[in-house]
Design a protein around this motif. Sequence first.
Motif, PDB file in Angstrom:
ATOM      1  N   LEU A 150      -7.358   8.365  -0.331  1.00 40.98           N
ATOM      2  CA  LEU A 150      -6.037   8.339  -0.957  1.00 40.98           C
ATOM      3  C   LEU A 150      -5.236   9.554  -0.511  1.00 40.98           C
ATOM      4  CD1 LEU A 150      -6.611   7.382  -4.711  1.00 40.98           C
ATOM      5  CD2 LEU A 150      -5.411   6.039  -3.003  1.00 40.98           C
ATOM      6  N   ALA A 151      -3.952   9.354  -0.266  1.00 40.76           N
ATOM      7  CA  ALA A 151      -3.019  10.453  -0.037  1.00 40.76           C
ATOM      8  C   ALA A 151      -1.875  10.280  -1.023  1.00 40.76           C
ATOM      9  CB  ALA A 151      -2.512  10.449   1.399  1.00 40.76           C
ATOM     10  N   VAL A 152      -1.649  11.284  -1.840  1.00 43.88           N
ATOM     11  CA  VAL A 152      -0.611  11.226  -2.871  1.00 43.88           C
ATOM     12  C   VAL A 152       0.652  11.881  -2.325  1.00 43.88           C
ATOM     13  CG1 VAL A 152       0.001  11.822  -5.239  1.00 43.88           C
ATOM     14  CG2 VAL A 152      -2.380  11.299  -4.654  1.00 43.88           C
ATOM     15  N   MET A 153       1.771  11.148  -2.372  1.00 37.86           N
ATOM     16  CA  MET A 153       3.016  11.602  -1.761  1.00 37.86           C
ATOM     17  C   MET A 153       4.073  11.850  -2.832  1.00 37.86           C
ATOM     18  SD  MET A 153       4.826   9.810   1.515  1.00 37.86           S
ATOM     19  CE  MET A 153       6.033  10.653   2.527  1.00 37.86           C
ATOM     20  N   GLN A 154       4.686  13.013  -2.782  1.00 38.50           N
ATOM     21  CA  GLN A 154       5.760  13.379  -3.711  1.00 38.50           C
ATOM     22  C   GLN A 154       6.849  14.108  -2.945  1.00 38.50           C
ATOM     23  OE1 GLN A 154       4.951  16.495  -6.568  1.00 38.50           O
ATOM     24  NE2 GLN A 154       6.268  15.553  -8.126  1.00 38.50           N
ATOM     25  N   HIS A 155       8.077  13.638  -3.098  1.00 38.20           N
ATOM     26  CA  HIS A 155       9.229  14.275  -2.434  1.00 38.20           C
ATOM     27  C   HIS A 155       8.981  14.473  -0.938  1.00 38.20           C
ATOM     28  CE1 HIS A 155      10.622  14.724  -6.443  1.00 38.20           C
ATOM     29  NE2 HIS A 155       9.930  15.814  -6.742  1.00 38.20           N
ATOM     30  N   GLY A 156       8.366  13.471  -0.301  1.00 39.48           N
ATOM     31  CA  GLY A 156       8.189  13.509   1.148  1.00 39.48           C
ATOM     32  C   GLY A 156       6.983  14.261   1.642  1.00 39.48           C
ATOM     33  N   GLU A 168      -1.826  15.779  -2.220  1.00 36.78           N
ATOM     34  CA  GLU A 168      -3.273  15.718  -2.426  1.00 36.78           C
ATOM     35  C   GLU A 168      -3.840  14.582  -1.574  1.00 36.78           C
ATOM     36  OE1 GLU A 168      -6.505  15.929  -6.092  1.00 36.78           O
ATOM     37  OE2 GLU A 168      -4.380  15.626  -6.539  1.00 36.78           O
ATOM     38  N   GLU A 169      -4.969  14.845  -0.946  1.00 39.35           N
ATOM     39  CA  GLU A 169      -5.591  13.843  -0.075  1.00 39.35           C
ATOM     40  C   GLU A 169      -7.105  14.000  -0.140  1.00 39.35           C
ATOM     41  OE1 GLU A 169      -6.141  12.814   4.691  1.00 39.35           O
ATOM     42  OE2 GLU A 169      -4.720  14.378   4.056  1.00 39.35           O
ATOM     43  N   THR A 200      -9.339   2.090   5.002  1.00 39.52           N
ATOM     44  CA  THR A 200      -8.083   1.941   4.272  1.00 39.52           C
ATOM     45  C   THR A 200      -7.680   3.295   3.713  1.00 39.52           C
ATOM     46  OG1 THR A 200      -8.590  -0.342   3.639  1.00 39.52           O
ATOM     47  CG2 THR A 200      -6.895   0.796   2.381  1.00 39.52           C
ATOM     48  N   LEU A 201      -6.532   3.766   4.144  1.00 37.16           N
ATOM     49  CA  LEU A 201      -5.937   4.983   3.617  1.00 37.16           C
ATOM     50  C   LEU A 201      -4.687   4.582   2.850  1.00 37.16           C
ATOM     51  CD1 LEU A 201      -5.456   8.042   3.344  1.00 37.16           C
ATOM     52  CD2 LEU A 201      -4.412   7.996   5.630  1.00 37.16           C
ATOM     53  N   SER A 202      -4.679   4.804   1.549  1.00 29.25           N
ATOM     54  CA  SER A 202      -3.528   4.429   0.732  1.00 29.25           C
ATOM     55  C   SER A 202      -2.604   5.618   0.534  1.00 29.25           C
ATOM     56  CB  SER A 202      -3.987   3.904  -0.632  1.00 29.25           C
ATOM     57  OG  SER A 202      -4.552   2.614  -0.518  1.00 29.25           O
ATOM     58  N   ILE A 203      -1.305   5.361   0.689  1.00 29.59           N
ATOM     59  CA  ILE A 203      -0.268   6.350   0.395  1.00 29.59           C
ATOM     60  C   ILE A 203       0.310   5.970  -0.965  1.00 29.59           C
ATOM     61  CG2 ILE A 203       1.822   7.482   1.188  1.00 29.59           C
ATOM     62  CD1 ILE A 203      -0.429   7.729   3.174  1.00 29.59           C
ATOM     63  N   VAL A 204       0.129   6.831  -1.943  1.00 31.21           N
ATOM     64  CA  VAL A 204       0.512   6.529  -3.311  1.00 31.21           C
ATOM     65  C   VAL A 204       1.621   7.480  -3.753  1.00 31.21           C
ATOM     66  CG1 VAL A 204      -0.310   6.308  -5.686  1.00 31.21           C
ATOM     67  CG2 VAL A 204      -1.837   5.788  -3.797  1.00 31.21           C
ATOM     68  N   GLY A 205       2.613   6.935  -4.440  1.00 29.97           N
ATOM     69  CA  GLY A 205       3.690   7.758  -4.975  1.00 29.97           C
ATOM     70  C   GLY A 205       4.747   6.880  -5.602  1.00 29.97           C
ATOM     71  N   GLU A 206       5.626   7.480  -6.385  1.00 30.81           N
ATOM     72  CA  GLU A 206       6.674   6.713  -7.047  1.00 30.81           C
ATOM     73  C   GLU A 206       7.769   6.335  -6.044  1.00 30.81           C
ATOM     74  OE1 GLU A 206       8.667   9.246  -9.946  1.00 30.81           O
ATOM     75  OE2 GLU A 206       7.945  10.983  -8.801  1.00 30.81           O
ATOM     76  N   SER A 207       8.671   5.456  -6.463  1.00 36.99           N
ATOM     77  CA  SER A 207       9.793   5.069  -5.619  1.00 36.99           C
ATOM     78  C   SER A 207      10.608   6.300  -5.254  1.00 36.99           C
ATOM     79  CB  SER A 207      10.680   4.059  -6.356  1.00 36.99           C
ATOM     80  OG  SER A 207       9.957   2.878  -6.611  1.00 36.99           O
ATOM     81  N   GLY A 208      10.997   6.386  -3.986  1.00 35.88           N
ATOM     82  CA  GLY A 208      11.780   7.523  -3.521  1.00 35.88           C
ATOM     83  C   GLY A 208      10.953   8.680  -3.017  1.00 35.88           C
ATOM     84  N   LEU A 255     -12.869  10.813  -5.477  1.00 37.91           N
ATOM     85  CA  LEU A 255     -12.614  12.198  -5.874  1.00 37.91           C
ATOM     86  C   LEU A 255     -11.189  12.372  -6.398  1.00 37.91           C
ATOM     87  CD1 LEU A 255     -14.377  14.320  -3.101  1.00 37.91           C
ATOM     88  CD2 LEU A 255     -15.173  13.834  -5.420  1.00 37.91           C
ATOM     89  N   ILE A 256     -10.242  11.725  -5.738  1.00 37.89           N
ATOM     90  CA  ILE A 256      -8.844  11.850  -6.157  1.00 37.89           C
ATOM     91  C   ILE A 256      -8.632  11.233  -7.531  1.00 37.89           C
ATOM     92  CG2 ILE A 256      -6.457  11.208  -5.621  1.00 37.89           C
ATOM     93  CD1 ILE A 256      -7.590  13.299  -3.732  1.00 37.89           C
ATOM     94  N   THR A 257      -9.256  10.085  -7.796  1.00 40.44           N
ATOM     95  CA  THR A 257      -9.025   9.398  -9.070  1.00 40.44           C
ATOM     96  C   THR A 257      -9.911   9.919 -10.197  1.00 40.44           C
ATOM     97  OG1 THR A 257     -10.557   7.628  -8.390  1.00 40.44           O
ATOM     98  CG2 THR A 257      -8.209   7.281  -7.981  1.00 40.44           C
ATOM     99  N   ASP A 258     -11.075  10.463  -9.857  1.00 43.30           N
ATOM    100  CA  ASP A 258     -11.973  10.980 -10.902  1.00 43.30           C
ATOM    101  C   ASP A 258     -11.687  12.439 -11.249  1.00 43.30           C
ATOM    102  OD1 ASP A 258     -13.199   8.545 -10.974  1.00 43.30           O
ATOM    103  OD2 ASP A 258     -14.979   9.151  -9.836  1.00 43.30           O
ATOM    104  N   ALA A 259     -11.253  13.214 -10.260  1.00 42.57           N
ATOM    105  CA  ALA A 259     -11.018  14.643 -10.497  1.00 42.57           C
ATOM    106  C   ALA A 259      -9.757  15.092  -9.758  1.00 42.57           C
ATOM    107  CB  ALA A 259     -12.225  15.465 -10.051  1.00 42.57           C
TER     108      ALA A 259
END
Length: 558
Positions: free
Chosen positions: A519-525, A529-530, A339-347, A535-539
């Motif tokens: 986890l992959a964190v998405m901002q403005h397309g 951070e991946e 499971t690879l989650s793409i996380v980010g706000e709307s838009g 690791l992503i949530t702890d540091a």
Amino acid sequence: MEYTQNILEIKNLCVSYDKSDILKDINLTVTAGQTLAVIGESGAGKSSLALTVAGLCAGSATGAVLFRNRNLLAVSEAELCRIRGKDISLVFQNTGNTLHPMYTITEQITETIMLHNDMDKSTACQLAQQSLTAAGLSGRQAASYPHELSGGQQQRALIAMALVNNPEVLLLDEPTASLDPLTKQEITALLAQSAAIRAVILITHDITTAAELADTVAVLYGGRIVELGPAKTVLADPRHPYTRGLLRAYPNMTTVKDLQGIPGTMQHNLPGCPFQPRCTQRLESCQTSVPELTLTGGRSLACHRGGIMPVLQLTNLSKTWDDQEAVKELNLTLYEGETLSIVGESGSGKTTLAKTIMGLTSATTGDIHLNGTRITERRQDFYQQIQLVFQNPQEALSHRLTVSQLIKEPLDIQNIGAKADRLEAVKKLLTEVELPADAAFLHKYPHQLSGGEAQRVVIARALALHPKILIADEPTSALDASIQAKIIKLLLNLQETRGLAMLFITHDIALARKISDRLAVMQHGRIVEEGPAHLITDAPAHQYTQKLLAMAARINWR
């Protein structure tokens, strides 16, 4: 640390009991100052390996166990008795069955010393007491009988007995099993100190002990080594499906994803790859041909697929709407069964990414590879491999169709199976997503379903073609927490049994933390951070990730 002096070499070792093969073609080398951990489920053959090296195997062994270039399988029992306990020592798993109940700890260690050394009893007794003191036992404890000691104290006594003659090879069979965490930590520290100058084979199902003590890890399954390499490499980034399964099932404080098991049970004496009945990425050749242990990427793997396969690869993917870049030069790889989650706000571009992958909108630039094949058009076989679970089930389901028709429609479109078979497939899918399969439910329309039921129908429909990839776009955002938990648990169970790879799109990083391998964190397309979810949530390294975590749901008790 570099290891140059080979003390123990195991070559082409095979062990069988009553014509049942327990170990098959084992090849390992352990050098001075090196600890090799052998991990795997019960029944994998770990203890049989230790007993064979110690010359205590009750089965039939072929191949070679070379100690200082001398094959222990070919020496006499008398010579083995001289070697065992002096040059090679074994710490058994069950302390209660190893220590003699009628002799004190000191007396038993004194006997071990006198058996292998020309020494009077008084001197041997002093040496025994020194060894016990070094192991953390002295005075009254050293003079005690086994039943008067705790489990941790008994384990210390066994370690003292194993080390008293200063062996070159130390075999540890589950040395921390059944110990409480504090005692285990103390025993582990004692073993680390003892292992510094010896060749050590650590047999364990305790992955934290392997991580703390081992330089090298061998993963044993069905009597064969399926993965072998540096401990940090293998345990941090497992490449064999079985190794990943072991780590997913093991609870530790760095685990953020809910625990998952490995479907099925271990079997011996099967043709082909020993793991193939439980493997979700098996090929036809896996059932007939045994994979060779091949060096790749800094470790050795026995897998016809070369390890866990990438199923979806996005390269420099971009999507522009009216001169606005919704997705910008995005690079991602999704592996089989993860499971690879793409996380980010709307838009941030998450849903646009999902639609671009599925062909609901065309990419402006970049490539999409599905199972290694570049996708240039979406034909029917594309949708047999990948499906999308939409955010709102009521908008994803046609209100003119019944539950039965909705789930059966993908089979009808692709003309898969006879009409009667399709109905049976619908019933099986409903059962798989934990919904009723009776006539009354089959004839319901979407407006007659609860939100949780409708989303399960969407998932069943997505599974009808047996895809290997699910893209889940905010699949629980419209559901209450209780129903959300059930849907998430359902998806994880389906992943475990089917080997589904999931691209999970969500704005909820707290939820993503519970379900994700990565986890992959998405901002403005862009992916800012991946990495592994813990690791992503702890540091978190990126400011945006830190902001998402600061806003994540928390229940503060104090």
